[in-house]
Motif scaffolding. Sequence first.
Motif, PDB file in Angstrom:
ATOM      1  N   VAL A   1      -5.776  57.626 -55.994  1.00 42.18           N
ATOM      2  CA  VAL A   1      -4.387  57.866 -56.376  1.00 42.18           C
ATOM      3  C   VAL A   1      -4.319  58.816 -57.566  1.00 42.18           C
ATOM      4  CG1 VAL A   1      -2.304  56.791 -57.321  1.00 42.18           C
ATOM      5  CG2 VAL A   1      -3.518  55.702 -55.421  1.00 42.18           C
TER       6      VAL A   1
ATOM      7  N   ARG B   1      -2.550  62.477 -57.719  1.00 40.89           N
ATOM      8  CA  ARG B   1      -1.498  62.740 -58.706  1.00 40.89           C
ATOM      9  C   ARG B   1      -1.783  64.012 -59.500  1.00 40.89           C
ATOM     10  NH1 ARG B   1      -0.952  56.777 -61.534  1.00 40.89           N
ATOM     11  NH2 ARG B   1       0.364  55.742 -59.955  1.00 40.89           N
TER      12      ARG B   1
ATOM     13  N   GLU C   1       0.609  48.641 -52.959  1.00 35.47           N
ATOM     14  CA  GLU C   1       1.358  49.749 -53.557  1.00 35.47           C
ATOM     15  C   GLU C   1       0.502  51.006 -53.710  1.00 35.47           C
ATOM     16  OE1 GLU C   1       3.738  50.751 -57.725  1.00 35.47           O
ATOM     17  OE2 GLU C   1       3.182  48.683 -57.236  1.00 35.47           O
ATOM     18  N   ARG C   2      -0.791  50.838 -54.082  1.00 29.81           N
ATOM     19  CA  ARG C   2      -1.652  52.001 -54.282  1.00 29.81           C
ATOM     20  C   ARG C   2      -1.940  52.710 -52.967  1.00 29.81           C
ATOM     21  NH1 ARG C   2      -6.356  48.931 -57.205  1.00 29.81           N
ATOM     22  NH2 ARG C   2      -5.690  47.472 -55.575  1.00 29.81           N
TER      23      ARG C   2
ATOM     24  N   ARG D   1       0.021  52.761 -50.328  1.00 29.95           N
ATOM     25  CA  ARG D   1       1.262  53.448 -49.937  1.00 29.95           C
ATOM     26  C   ARG D   1       1.463  54.722 -50.745  1.00 29.95           C
ATOM     27  NH1 ARG D   1       3.076  48.036 -49.713  1.00 29.95           N
ATOM     28  NH2 ARG D   1       3.995  48.189 -51.797  1.00 29.95           N
ATOM     29  N   GLU D   2       1.151  54.664 -52.052  1.00 28.98           N
ATOM     30  CA  GLU D   2       1.318  55.870 -52.877  1.00 28.98           C
ATOM     31  C   GLU D   2       0.338  56.958 -52.466  1.00 28.98           C
ATOM     32  OE1 GLU D   2       1.490  57.339 -57.548  1.00 28.98           O
ATOM     33  OE2 GLU D   2       1.053  55.231 -57.081  1.00 28.98           O
TER      34      GLU D   2
ATOM     35  N   GLN E   1       1.612  58.559 -49.357  1.00 32.24           N
ATOM     36  CA  GLN E   1       2.799  59.362 -49.625  1.00 32.24           C
ATOM     37  C   GLN E   1       2.436  60.666 -50.331  1.00 32.24           C
ATOM     38  OE1 GLN E   1       6.054  58.504 -48.581  1.00 32.24           O
ATOM     39  NE2 GLN E   1       6.258  60.689 -49.050  1.00 32.24           N
TER      40      GLN E   1
END
Length: 312
Positions: free
Chosen positions: A78, A82, A100-101, A103-104, A107
């Motif tokens: 992640v 980023r 959550e990680r 999914r991020e 995305q």
Amino acid sequence: MAANNRRMSGKKGAQVGSGGQRRRGLEGKGPTPPAEMRKGHAKQRAAQAKARRATGRAPQRRGGRSASELVVGRNPVVEALREGVPASTLYVQQFIDNDERVREALQLAADRGGIHLMEAPRPELDRMTNGLNHQGLVLQVPPYEYAHPEDLVAGAHDEGQDPLIVALDGVTDPRNLGAVVRSVSAFGGHGVVVPERRAAGMTAGAWKTSAGTAARTPVARATNLTRALEAYKKAGLTVVGLAADGEAELGELAALDGPVVIVVGSEGKGLSRLVGETCDVRVRIPMPGGAESLNAGVAAGIVLYEVARRRA
């Protein structure tokens, strides 16, 4: 007389002529072509770089390629996405817990575009990562395309500027390399040179520390750093080495006003013997606080600021 005739009979006959080859070889070859047309000349390389920019083509990198790299684990993947670390493929474990990680990561990869999404069983990811704790996410970073040391000088000439280059000697921490790349970009430098062996390369860690500036600041790789510095000297650049016991102080060094290569050594050992002997001058950074040394990223940033201040 007969003996004399026998001696004469051994003489060679008439020689075959050269057909005018020797005479033509002595003829002139015309006037010397301009520098822009001479193969290997710095002005020719600058003209070629200018033409490439005009046509929108990327320069040909002659410094070689690094090996591809894998970023392993949910948080590292992640963070790499980023920070804009180049990536070719995101591997996702089959039947992974979709937290959550995850999914991020999916995305970010989708938003950026150009990153292949591949689903793979856990045994395959275990094999790819040699059994590391990948947590179901693996990001493949493509090989970095290194420039050639000469490309950095040609790029500066193409912009009509005096070259400002940083060379790293014995710096093995990729985060230091990334920090130097970021400083070179911030203060108008034209690139960074690293040795091919026993030195940090442009890994995912270096990309992250550079905060995206590695995308526009070339990093060149030299087979032999000493020879690369000698070539820079022949091209008219002053080679300035940073050393705690340097004979000149940073604020007093006039050489920083012109084309220059700043050589930064490792925090512990400093410049190697051969590289130190190759430098035209060794300069010290005054440190009233009494610190023994600065890491490569901080030292390079201080000198680059001084150069930028003078050129402003």
